[in-house]
Design an enzyme around this catalytic site. Structure first.
Site, mmCIF file in Angstrom:
data_model
loop_
_atom_site.group_PDB
_atom_site.id
_atom_site.type_symbol
_atom_site.label_atom_id
_atom_site.label_comp_id
_atom_site.label_asym_id
_atom_site.label_seq_id
_atom_site.Cartn_x
_atom_site.Cartn_y
_atom_site.Cartn_z
ATOM 1 N N GLU A 346 0.831 -1.202 0.000
ATOM 2 C CA GLU A 346 0.000 0.000 0.000
ATOM 3 C C GLU A 346 0.868 1.255 0.000
ATOM 4 O OE1 GLU A 346 -2.537 -0.816 3.345
ATOM 5 O OE2 GLU A 346 -1.074 -0.120 4.797
ATOM 6 N N CYS A 347 0.430 2.229 -0.780
ATOM 7 C CA CYS A 347 1.051 3.550 -0.901
ATOM 8 C C CYS A 347 2.549 3.442 -1.218
ATOM 9 C CB CYS A 347 0.787 4.376 0.358
ATOM 10 S SG CYS A 347 0.850 6.165 0.057
ATOM 11 N N GLY A 348 3.446 3.735 -0.269
ATOM 12 C CA GLY A 348 4.865 3.642 -0.554
ATOM 13 C C GLY A 348 5.285 2.259 -1.003
ATOM 14 N N SER A 448 -2.015 -0.899 -3.922
ATOM 15 C CA SER A 448 -2.917 0.244 -4.006
ATOM 16 C C SER A 448 -2.338 1.402 -3.222
ATOM 17 C CB SER A 448 -4.286 -0.155 -3.440
ATOM 18 O OG SER A 448 -5.097 0.964 -3.204
#
Length: 466
Positions: A346-348, A448
């Site tokens: 997720e994200c990073g 994501s």
């Protein structure tokens, strides 16, 4: 029974994080066991709480999580502490919209039955402070605004004017005055404060504790912290459960499951990847996972014998050169993905799985290359806010139609993602309206920008382990 206090403010930027850390540090200097909490989805402040208190800070969130979940988590985590200190988010009554208290500090103060101490930035006010505090006292009668600490006070005369105004017009107890001092400012970067991993010096925290001890009535503050009713429902409902306090482990607050039958999950955890909800770890462990922490920056390959990989958010863009140089680790992760290993990012962590990151200076850094797109850093924030996620197909995280809640906060965007890459779920903003497909899927990899909280639907964590 531990006491509890809630540090809130009329608005963001009032200094509540600085003063919350100072209060936590001062209480620890007095020999008290302090259990910290943070309202909202923030990852950075809890890291600093943990470093100061020596106990893992937990997120309490009224939009992502239910009343029962928050109350249970609060009671369980408080076990063994002398006092709980909860740091709020934004202004006391600010939440996901202007009509309700959902997602606000006030909501969590009610659910935990905590007296509120307001941190008020007094730089540009004097007698008007009484009008402000009086309004907060009257706005919601289910909230107890018990004390106020004035921040950035300019002089002795300024202090006396503030005290006289509040004592003549309000019921709230004046607890202290923090002087205007740039040395108390905390360093920031594009996602907020610097992380605990990149840290403040012990001298900074020690000075913060001394400033609070010298300028705040700490004895009066302690008298405001009501005894916590262990084993009983709090205001707003729910049942308090009890469990042992956090035990020492290889990662602060983590107690990896040992024994036969445990599913070994590798967790990326270092200066580049540190944004995780502690509750997500607990839920995975409760479901039978053994969590194995490793560093994508420093280690050459994934831990042996793992069944899954979880890569959270953080600051990969600040460490992109070192990450890119560690080809051995990225090859290990790509081989794991190609062989069908389960990966959730997720994200990073999502950015790390792309072909590469274009940093703030326009420099391209090659990453793992599992997802055929690039992540580009932006000068302005791209997205911030709560989201609800619905699985639009059966996937490694969820059955079709299952829903979970989370949030997004990032300063990057990805290029076009080929249609050949599946979309595992649909994302919808908390206040309705905009929706989009995300949860990019390649084999058993799902990635994501959304930070999911498994406490809003534990079935997603269970399916990941299944």
């Amino acid at each position: 029974m531990p006491r509890r206090i809630f540090i809130a403010a009329p608005s963001s930027g009032s200094g509540k994080t600085t003063i919350s850390l100072g209060i936590m540090a001062a209480l620890r200097k007095r020999g008290l066991a302090v259990q910290p909490f943070k309202v909202g989805p923030d990852f950075i402040d809890p890291g600093h709480h943990t470093a100061v208190c020596g106990r893992v800070s937990r997120n309490l969130d009224g939009w992502m999580l239910s009343n029962d979940y928050v109350v249970s988590s609060f009671g369980r985590t408080c076990n063994g502490a002398d006092i709980a200190v909860i740091e709020g988010v934004m202004g006391l009554f600010d939440g996901v919209n202007g009509k309700s208290e959902d997602g606000s500090s006030a909501q969590i103060a009610k659910w935990t039955g905590s007296p509120v101490i307001l941190v008020v930035d007094a730089r540009s006010m004097a007698r008007s402070a009484a009008a402000l505090i009086s309004g907060f006292e009257k706005f919601d009668k289910d909230i107890t605004v018990a004390g106020v600490i004035f921040n950035r006070v300019g002089s002795e005369r300024h202090k006396n004017m503030l005290r006289d105004a509040v004592e003549s017009k309000c019921n709230t107890k004046v607890l202290g005055f923090i002087p205007r001092d740039e040395a108390l400012s905390m360093p920031e970067r594009h996602l907020g404060l610097v992380t605990a991993e990149d840290g403040f010096s012990p001298a900074f925290v020690d000075n913060l504790a001394d400033v609070v001890e010298q300028n705040v009535d700490m004895d009066g503050l302690l008298t405001l912290g009501l005894p916590y009713p262990c084993g009983r429902g709090l205001r707003g409902g729910g049942t308090v459960e009890s469990s042992p306090s956090p035990r020492p482990s290889t990662h602060p607050g983590i107690n990896p499951v040992k024994g036969e039958g445990a599913v070994r999950i590798a967790i990326a955890c270092d200066n580049a990847f540190s944004f995780y909800y502690e509750d997500n770890f607990d839920i995975l462990k409760d479901l039978g996972a053994e969590l194995v922490f490793f560093s994508p920056l420093a280690e050459k390959a994934l831990p042996e014998g793992i069944a899954g990989l979880y890569i959270g958010g953080g600051y990969p863009e600040l460490h992109a050169e070192r990450l890119a140089a560690n080809r051995s680790m990225m090859d290990s992760i790509k081989n794991f993905a190609e062989s069908g290993g389960k990966i959730y990012a997720e994200c990073g962590g999502f950015m790390y799985l792309t072909e590469g990151i274009v940093d703030f200076d326009g420099q391209f850094h090659r990453m793992a290359g599992i997802l055929p797109t690039k992540a580009k850093m932006l000068k302005r924030r791209k997205t911030l806010g709560y989201v609800e996620v619905e699985a639009i197909e059966d996937n490694p995280l969820a059955a079709k139609g299952s829903r979970i809640r989370g949030h997004e906060f990032h300063y990057s965007e990805i290029g076009e993602m080929p249609e050949s890459v599946g979309r595992a779920y649909k994302v919808k903003k908390a206040n309705g309206g905009e929706t989009w497909a995300e949860g990019y899927r390649y084999k058993n990899t799902v990635a994501s920008y959304v930070h999911l909280h498994f406490g809003s639907n534990k079935e997603w964590a269970e399916r990941f382990l299944r």
